[in-house]
Write a protein that holds these residues in place. Structure first.
Motif, mmCIF file in Angstrom:
data_model
loop_
_atom_site.group_PDB
_atom_site.id
_atom_site.type_symbol
_atom_site.label_atom_id
_atom_site.label_comp_id
_atom_site.label_asym_id
_atom_site.label_seq_id
_atom_site.Cartn_x
_atom_site.Cartn_y
_atom_site.Cartn_z
ATOM 1 N N SER A 535 0.808 -1.222 0.000
ATOM 2 C CA SER A 535 0.000 0.000 0.000
ATOM 3 C C SER A 535 0.839 1.268 0.000
ATOM 4 C CB SER A 535 -0.919 -0.001 1.226
ATOM 5 O OG SER A 535 -0.160 0.200 2.418
ATOM 6 N N GLY A 536 2.150 1.142 0.127
ATOM 7 C CA GLY A 536 3.023 2.293 0.158
ATOM 8 C C GLY A 536 3.508 2.660 1.536
ATOM 9 N N SER A 537 3.117 1.907 2.529
ATOM 10 C CA SER A 537 3.561 2.169 3.892
ATOM 11 C C SER A 537 5.028 1.792 4.058
ATOM 12 C CB SER A 537 2.708 1.381 4.888
ATOM 13 O OG SER A 537 1.351 1.749 4.792
ATOM 14 N N THR A 538 5.613 2.216 5.161
ATOM 15 C CA THR A 538 7.013 1.909 5.423
ATOM 16 C C THR A 538 7.171 0.458 5.883
ATOM 17 O OG1 THR A 538 6.886 2.550 7.749
ATOM 18 C CG2 THR A 538 7.396 4.298 6.140
ATOM 19 N N PHE A 539 8.411 -0.005 5.875
ATOM 20 C CA PHE A 539 8.698 -1.361 6.335
ATOM 21 C C PHE A 539 8.293 -1.511 7.799
ATOM 22 C CE2 PHE A 539 11.434 -4.677 8.090
ATOM 23 C CZ PHE A 539 11.246 -5.693 7.155
ATOM 24 N N ALA A 540 8.579 -0.492 8.599
ATOM 25 C CA ALA A 540 8.234 -0.542 10.023
ATOM 26 C C ALA A 540 6.732 -0.646 10.211
ATOM 27 C CB ALA A 540 8.773 0.691 10.747
ATOM 28 N N GLU A 541 5.969 0.076 9.397
ATOM 29 C CA GLU A 541 4.508 0.015 9.499
ATOM 30 C C GLU A 541 3.985 -1.362 9.092
ATOM 31 O OE1 GLU A 541 3.365 4.715 8.666
ATOM 32 O OE2 GLU A 541 3.754 3.354 6.978
ATOM 33 N N ALA A 542 4.620 -1.953 8.099
ATOM 34 C CA ALA A 542 4.219 -3.291 7.654
ATOM 35 C C ALA A 542 4.510 -4.333 8.741
ATOM 36 C CB ALA A 542 4.948 -3.661 6.364
ATOM 37 N N VAL A 543 5.653 -4.198 9.415
ATOM 38 C CA VAL A 543 5.985 -5.119 10.507
ATOM 39 C C VAL A 543 4.997 -4.954 11.652
ATOM 40 C CG1 VAL A 543 7.708 -5.703 12.261
ATOM 41 C CG2 VAL A 543 8.421 -5.248 9.899
ATOM 42 N N SER A 544 4.626 -3.726 11.941
ATOM 43 C CA SER A 544 3.654 -3.463 13.009
ATOM 44 C C SER A 544 2.302 -4.101 12.684
ATOM 45 C CB SER A 544 3.483 -1.960 13.202
ATOM 46 O OG SER A 544 2.519 -1.692 14.194
ATOM 47 N N ALA A 545 1.897 -4.007 11.422
ATOM 48 C CA ALA A 545 0.625 -4.618 11.002
ATOM 49 C C ALA A 545 0.687 -6.136 11.156
ATOM 50 C CB ALA A 545 0.318 -4.239 9.555
ATOM 51 N N ALA A 546 1.824 -6.710 10.806
ATOM 52 C CA ALA A 546 1.986 -8.159 10.929
ATOM 53 C C ALA A 546 1.942 -8.585 12.396
ATOM 54 C CB ALA A 546 3.307 -8.591 10.293
ATOM 55 N N SER A 547 2.607 -7.836 13.256
ATOM 56 C CA SER A 547 2.611 -8.173 14.690
ATOM 57 C C SER A 547 1.214 -8.083 15.277
ATOM 58 C CB SER A 547 3.558 -7.239 15.443
ATOM 59 O OG SER A 547 4.888 -7.413 15.000
ATOM 60 N N SER A 548 0.474 -7.066 14.872
ATOM 61 C CA SER A 548 -0.907 -6.921 15.354
ATOM 62 C C SER A 548 -1.760 -8.099 14.884
ATOM 63 C CB SER A 548 -1.506 -5.610 14.848
ATOM 64 O OG SER A 548 -0.809 -4.508 15.394
ATOM 65 N N ALA A 549 -1.557 -8.515 13.633
ATOM 66 C CA ALA A 549 -2.317 -9.654 13.101
ATOM 67 C C ALA A 549 -1.970 -10.929 13.851
ATOM 68 C CB ALA A 549 -2.038 -9.809 11.608
ATOM 69 N N ALA A 550 -0.687 -11.100 14.195
ATOM 70 C CA ALA A 550 -0.272 -12.281 14.961
ATOM 71 C C ALA A 550 -0.894 -12.262 16.362
ATOM 72 C CB ALA A 550 1.249 -12.340 15.061
ATOM 73 N N ASP A 551 -0.874 -11.079 16.997
ATOM 74 C CA ASP A 551 -1.473 -10.968 18.336
ATOM 75 C C ASP A 551 -2.974 -11.258 18.279
ATOM 76 O OD1 ASP A 551 0.983 -10.296 19.370
ATOM 77 O OD2 ASP A 551 0.597 -8.131 19.361
ATOM 78 N N ASN A 552 -3.617 -10.831 17.197
ATOM 79 C CA ASN A 552 -5.062 -10.983 17.082
ATOM 80 C C ASN A 552 -5.490 -12.440 16.911
ATOM 81 O OD1 ASN A 552 -7.686 -9.757 16.958
ATOM 82 N ND2 ASN A 552 -7.714 -10.224 14.753
ATOM 83 N N THR A 553 -4.541 -13.321 16.540
ATOM 84 C CA THR A 553 -4.911 -14.737 16.396
ATOM 85 C C THR A 553 -5.335 -15.345 17.733
ATOM 86 O OG1 THR A 553 -2.606 -15.477 16.682
ATOM 87 C CG2 THR A 553 -3.382 -15.095 14.418
ATOM 88 N N ALA A 554 -4.980 -14.679 18.829
ATOM 89 C CA ALA A 554 -5.376 -15.174 20.145
ATOM 90 C C ALA A 554 -6.865 -14.974 20.405
ATOM 91 C CB ALA A 554 -4.564 -14.478 21.242
ATOM 92 N N ASN A 555 -7.514 -14.149 19.556
ATOM 93 C CA ASN A 555 -8.901 -13.777 19.831
ATOM 94 C C ASN A 555 -9.877 -14.190 18.738
ATOM 95 O OD1 ASN A 555 -7.993 -12.273 22.184
ATOM 96 N ND2 ASN A 555 -7.221 -10.747 20.727
#
Length: 595
Positions: A535-555
């Motif tokens: 989408s044009g976001s930075t690498f750091a933003e993409a990593v943050s999105a991935a971490s949030s998605a991983a955390d969300n698997t708990a719910n």
């Protein structure tokens, strides 16, 4: 704590008889005298020598599992780890009464020797005309019992007893005389040696918990099959190679004044043996195969020729987590007065049987396969794609190293999650992959100066060293990344190239997997990372999105992967281990780039 104190039984007092009844159901050729706990062949050929053995129960398949054509004619079974009484044995002798004669083979334990011997003497006292028709062989093959300590009672009988059964039983089936069968059995008993090791003692059903235990990081060498302690404890637990080397030293020694029992020459290729690898009841077939491989390899390195390898569960100590090694030293032509030649012994071992206890074994000399594997990287023509470096090769190298280290460090936590949400191997699988990648880096096959070939190498590691579902997914993914990167016209791999490669990999993965986010799988953080980056976001933003998605698997509810088979309530608050692995990798890469 002993290995386990749990048992699936009705009542301890009924266990032996119920087990024997089950054995007769498995093998309808058998009959059971319930009162005397004697299992015997229905179809006994009374023109041939009969073989009787037995002892305490708890060593299954010994002894009852070897009753049948080609091995034993009857087995007399005592309670768990307790010798049968003389009346039981006398019943067996009378059931098998025949003109060819009977051979009794027992392990060298005081109770067995006394009770079987007493029964023989009582039988002959009432039938003196048959004084030469019932013979006796005692097997004491345990090298853990030194000569000084065993000077009076002799060595204990262990798994080597099974080889005596098999060879004597085959000869009896051939119609050999009692004297011939007895002489052969005695010779085998005199030329066989065994040593066992255990990670823990076993527990006898119906008894209180034992205070005896082996340390959590220890292995006991020379323990007996009735929980008798060994003569030494090794701590920490050595590698299989070190442990088996130690055991072979004990079995083949000719210089140890306490444990030199077999006349090995130690001349290259002059010693020939039969190797029996025996599961004491509680180790996996996976480990037992590794033990068999290691023992053959080390014997070959010593110049010992292994003429036969027999491996399986033959004489146990209930569910003891351990194994024993047995060597039968075969006769050398022209040396000694041997009742059997090597070929006759091997032929007797190779003879097919009709017993549930005797495991299949090859009628051939064992050989260890040479590695003919070709890695994915080697299958890929190295020069089919011109080497293209990363925009910052050293940063690429650092990122790879950081990702591997992070996965190795996270193994325990990912394994913990997978024990709840899966089958418990995700952490070790990812660790194995990370270690494999590290090895490729050390070999110079993964480096930032050749990105595409490095990604191919990572795909190869995933395929060959990770295995399972995770290995396949990662291998497909990285192979597809390499394909996507190969379309670049740039002189170095740019961010746009990475986006192209990752997008192609996502499309390829979707071709083979039905998992779509949110699915509670590694696809969730992987796709979140790729979509955010695209989408044009930075690498750091993409990593943050991935971490949030991983955390969300708990719910979220599992829609794919092994978690589908786990109760939803059990997964509440537990992150998907595969998703956590993706998050760990991406966070480590980000940290390395910011360092």
């Amino acid at each position: 704590m002993v290995f386990t104190q749990k048992h699936i039984i009705n009542a301890p007092s009924d266990l032996v008889v119920e087990s024997l009844q089950g054995l007769c159901a498995i093998n309808p050729q058998l009959s059971l005298d319930v009162e005397h706990k004697v299992v015997y062949r229905k179809d006994q050929d009374r023109s041939k020598v009969a073989l009787i053995s037995g002892g305490g129960s708890g060593h299954e398949p010994a002894h009852s599992g070897f009753v049948g054509k080609g091995i034993l004619t009857a087995a007399v079974c005592g309670s768990v780890f307790a010798s049968p009484n003389a009346s039981q044995v006398k019943k067996a002798i009378s059931l098998l009464d025949n003109e060819a004669g009977t051979l009794i083979v027992v392990k060298n334990y005081t109770g067995d020797v006394l009770c079987f011997g007493l029964a023989r003497e009582h039988h002959l006292a009432t039938q003196p005309a048959k004084a030469d028709k019932v013979k006796f062989v005692i097997v004491g093959d345990d090298v853990a019992v030194g000569k000084t300590r065993g000077s009076l009672v002799g060595r204990r009988g262990l798994a080597g007893t099974v080889l005596v059964y098999k060879i004597a039983g085959a000869l009896a089936e051939q119609g050999k005389s009692l004297n011939e069968v007895h002489a052969a059995a005695q010779w085998v008993a005199d030329n066989v040696a065994t040593v066992g090791v255990g990670l823990e003692h076993c527990h006898v059903p119906g008894t209180s918990a034992s205070d005896s235990e082996i340390g959590a990081n220890s292995v006991e060498v020379g323990l007996g099959i009735h929980n008798e302690p060994g003569f030494t404890t090794l701590s920490p637990i050595p590698s299989a190679e070190e442990l088996i080397n130690h055991l072979l030293d004990l079995l083949t020694s000719t210089s140890d004044p306490e444990r030199s029992f077999l006349p090995f020459t130690h001349d290259q290729s002059s010693d020939e043996v039969v190797l029996l690898v025996n599961n004491l009841g509680g180790i996996s077939e996976l480990e037992l195969g590794g033990v068999a491989r290691q023992a053959v390899k080390l014997l070959q390195e010593r110049g010992v020729i292994v003429r036969r390898l027999i491996s399986g569960t033959f004489m146990t100590s209930l569910n003891m987590p351990g194994f024993s090694l047995t060597l039968l030293l075969l006769p050398r032509t022209g040396h000694g007065n041997n009742p059997l030649s090597t070929d006759e012994i091997l032929s007797a071992l190779d003879t097919k049987t009709e017993t549930p206890g005797w495991k299949w074994s090859a009628s051939a000399v064992p050989s260890l396969p040479k590695s003919e594997a070709v890695s994915l990287q080697e299958r890929t023509t190295s020069h089919s794609v011109k080497p293209i470096p990363a925009s910052e090769p050293q940063a690429f190298d650092r990122a790879i190293f950081a990702a591997c280290k992070a996965l190795i460090d996270a193994e325990a936590e990912i394994t913990r999650l997978d024990r709840i949400a899966g089958d418990g191997d995700c952490g070790t699988t990812l660790r194995d992959g990370a270690e494999g990648v590290q090895n490729k880096v050390a070999q110079g096959k993964i480096l930032g100066l050749d990105v595409i070939q490095s990604i191919v190498s990572i795909a190869g590691v995933a395929e060959e060293q990770m295995g399972g579902t995770s290995g396949a997914i990662y291998s497909i993914f990285f192979s597809a990344v390499a394909q996507g990167l190969s379309t670049t016209n740039s002189s170095q791999i740019t961010l746009e190239d990475w986006i192209q490669g990752l997008s192609h990999a996502q499309e390829t993965l979707y071709r083979y997997s039905r998992a779509r986010p949110p699915s509670r799988t590694l696809v969730d953080p992987l796709v979140a990372f790729i979509d955010t980056l695209r989408s044009g976001s930075t690498f750091a933003e993409a990593v943050s999105a991935a971490s949030s998605a991983a955390d969300n698997t708990a719910n979220i509810e599992a829609k794919a992967g092994r978690s589908v088979y786990v109760e939803s309530q059990q997964l509440k608050g537990i992150k998907d281990p595969g998703a956590e692995g993706v998050s760990v990798v991406l966070q480590a890469i980000l940290k390395s780039l910011n360092a």
